[in-house]
Design an enzyme around this catalytic site. Sequence first.
Site, PDB file in Angstrom:
ATOM      1  N   TYR A  69       0.916  -1.160   0.427  1.00  0.00           N
ATOM      2  CA  TYR A  69      -0.021   0.337  -0.038  1.00  0.00           C
ATOM      3  C   TYR A  69       0.812   0.819   0.108  1.00  0.00           C
ATOM      4  O   TYR A  69       0.581   2.354   0.169  1.00  0.00           O
ATOM      5  CB  TYR A  69      -0.744   0.098   1.130  1.00  0.00           C
ATOM      6  CG  TYR A  69      -1.774  -1.292   1.448  1.00  0.00           C
ATOM      7  CD1 TYR A  69      -2.895  -1.355   0.136  1.00  0.00           C
ATOM      8  CD2 TYR A  69      -1.767  -1.984   2.042  1.00  0.00           C
ATOM      9  CE1 TYR A  69      -4.321  -1.499   0.214  1.00  0.00           C
ATOM     10  CE2 TYR A  69      -2.584  -3.214   1.873  1.00  0.00           C
ATOM     11  CZ  TYR A  69      -3.752  -3.504   1.182  1.00  0.00           C
ATOM     12  OH  TYR A  69      -4.899  -4.230   0.874  1.00  0.00           O
ATOM     13  N   SER A  70       2.049   1.218  -0.380  1.00  0.00           N
ATOM     14  CA  SER A  70       2.745   1.881  -0.472  1.00  0.00           C
ATOM     15  C   SER A  70       2.510   3.282  -1.130  1.00  0.00           C
ATOM     16  O   SER A  70       3.106   3.007  -2.200  1.00  0.00           O
ATOM     17  CB  SER A  70       4.545   1.837  -0.892  1.00  0.00           C
ATOM     18  OG  SER A  70       5.044   2.529  -0.896  1.00  0.00           O
ATOM     19  N   ASN A  71       2.475   4.740  -0.267  1.00  0.00           N
ATOM     20  CA  ASN A  71       2.346   5.980  -1.386  1.00  0.00           C
ATOM     21  C   ASN A  71       3.851   6.466  -2.494  1.00  0.00           C
ATOM     22  O   ASN A  71       3.601   7.427  -3.160  1.00  0.00           O
ATOM     23  CB  ASN A  71       1.904   7.009  -0.431  1.00  0.00           C
ATOM     24  CG  ASN A  71       0.217   6.874  -0.159  1.00  0.00           C
ATOM     25  OD1 ASN A  71      -0.605   6.351  -0.293  1.00  0.00           O
ATOM     26  ND2 ASN A  71      -0.077   7.553   1.290  1.00  0.00           N
ATOM     27  N   HIS A  72       4.736   6.143  -2.004  1.00  0.00           N
ATOM     28  CA  HIS A  72       6.215   6.118  -2.257  1.00  0.00           C
ATOM     29  C   HIS A  72       6.087   5.690  -3.505  1.00  0.00           C
ATOM     30  O   HIS A  72       6.958   6.020  -4.409  1.00  0.00           O
ATOM     31  CB  HIS A  72       7.089   5.531  -1.250  1.00  0.00           C
ATOM     32  CG  HIS A  72       8.976   5.394  -1.864  1.00  0.00           C
ATOM     33  ND1 HIS A  72       9.388   7.222  -2.688  1.00  0.00           N
ATOM     34  CD2 HIS A  72       9.325   4.912  -2.423  1.00  0.00           C
ATOM     35  CE1 HIS A  72      10.260   6.133  -2.615  1.00  0.00           C
ATOM     36  NE2 HIS A  72      10.477   5.178  -2.563  1.00  0.00           N
ATOM     37  N   LEU A  73       6.042   4.408  -3.949  1.00  0.00           N
ATOM     38  CA  LEU A  73       5.795   3.430  -4.895  1.00  0.00           C
ATOM     39  C   LEU A  73       5.223   4.307  -5.449  1.00  0.00           C
ATOM     40  O   LEU A  73       5.268   4.729  -6.752  1.00  0.00           O
ATOM     41  CB  LEU A  73       5.100   2.102  -4.506  1.00  0.00           C
ATOM     42  CG  LEU A  73       6.850   1.414  -3.520  1.00  0.00           C
ATOM     43  CD1 LEU A  73       5.740  -0.768  -4.275  1.00  0.00           C
ATOM     44  CD2 LEU A  73       7.788   1.868  -4.603  1.00  0.00           C
TER      45      LEU A  73
END
Length: 296
Positions: A69-73
């Site tokens: 669920y990474s916003n960074h990705l």
Amino acid sequence: MIPDVRLPSPLVELLDDERLAGRGVRMFVKRDDQIHPDLPGNKWRKLHLNLRAALDGGHGRLLTFGGAYSNHLRATAAAGRLLGIATTGVVRGDELAGRPLNPSLARAAADGMRLHFVDRATYRRKGEPEVLASLLDLLGPAYVVPEGGSNALAARGCAALGEELRGTADVVGVACGTGGTLAGLAAGLGPGQRAIGFPVLKGGGFLAAEIRRLQEEAFGGPRGNWLLDDRFHHGGYARVSPELRAFAEDFGGRHGFVPDSVYVAKMLHGLFSLAQEGAFAPGTTVAAVVTGRPTG
């Protein structure tokens, strides 16, 4: 670089909230989620110096790391699309390979990111030179951005966030995943201001050592007045307790947007709880950094 970046981000006061007014506290929200429509949260601040370094170094691909669920990705994939740089995301959890992608990973894939799933044991070792070398051998040469984008360049980029908040608040709250935003934010704040980081991971107190390391690498030593309060993880990363869900929905009804439950709602719940506990003296001004895109 990427067009339409909105800086400084808006600072908006929360009005008519008796939970704050009754304690003599004023609270503002720093809407870093509004920096750019395709870069969720405050990720532009952490990415832009890394993107410049990648371009200046002639790299045609970024490789980075994140959970499901990474916003960074998502942000790295969007930045790659906008700048014409290929992106690869190493995702924690090989059990996810072959399954339907969740909305976060689906958005990253739609923006052109190649997703490579690894088992959790390998993911924990991703910073070891031999593990990273094997990934680069397998996936191809790339400019490597660490998990969450948190490195010395990210901390320097986030120092501007603190600088934008100088003179506006006594206390600044921010959610913490990897510590890079807090490391830079605290460095940019002025005398008399302090930052509080709210880890979204269970047992997130370990981030203190990481924040000190990042400040050493970015600024040559400790910077700013900061602390961590690790009581508000609500079960851990991407976990949402009934209490947190109720808080976020109530906040949305009062203030016009529902904070994301992975990061921002936990930080806001922490700040409101501290106000109720009397941790802020009457007359204190608090700024809450909205780092993730609201859900409603």
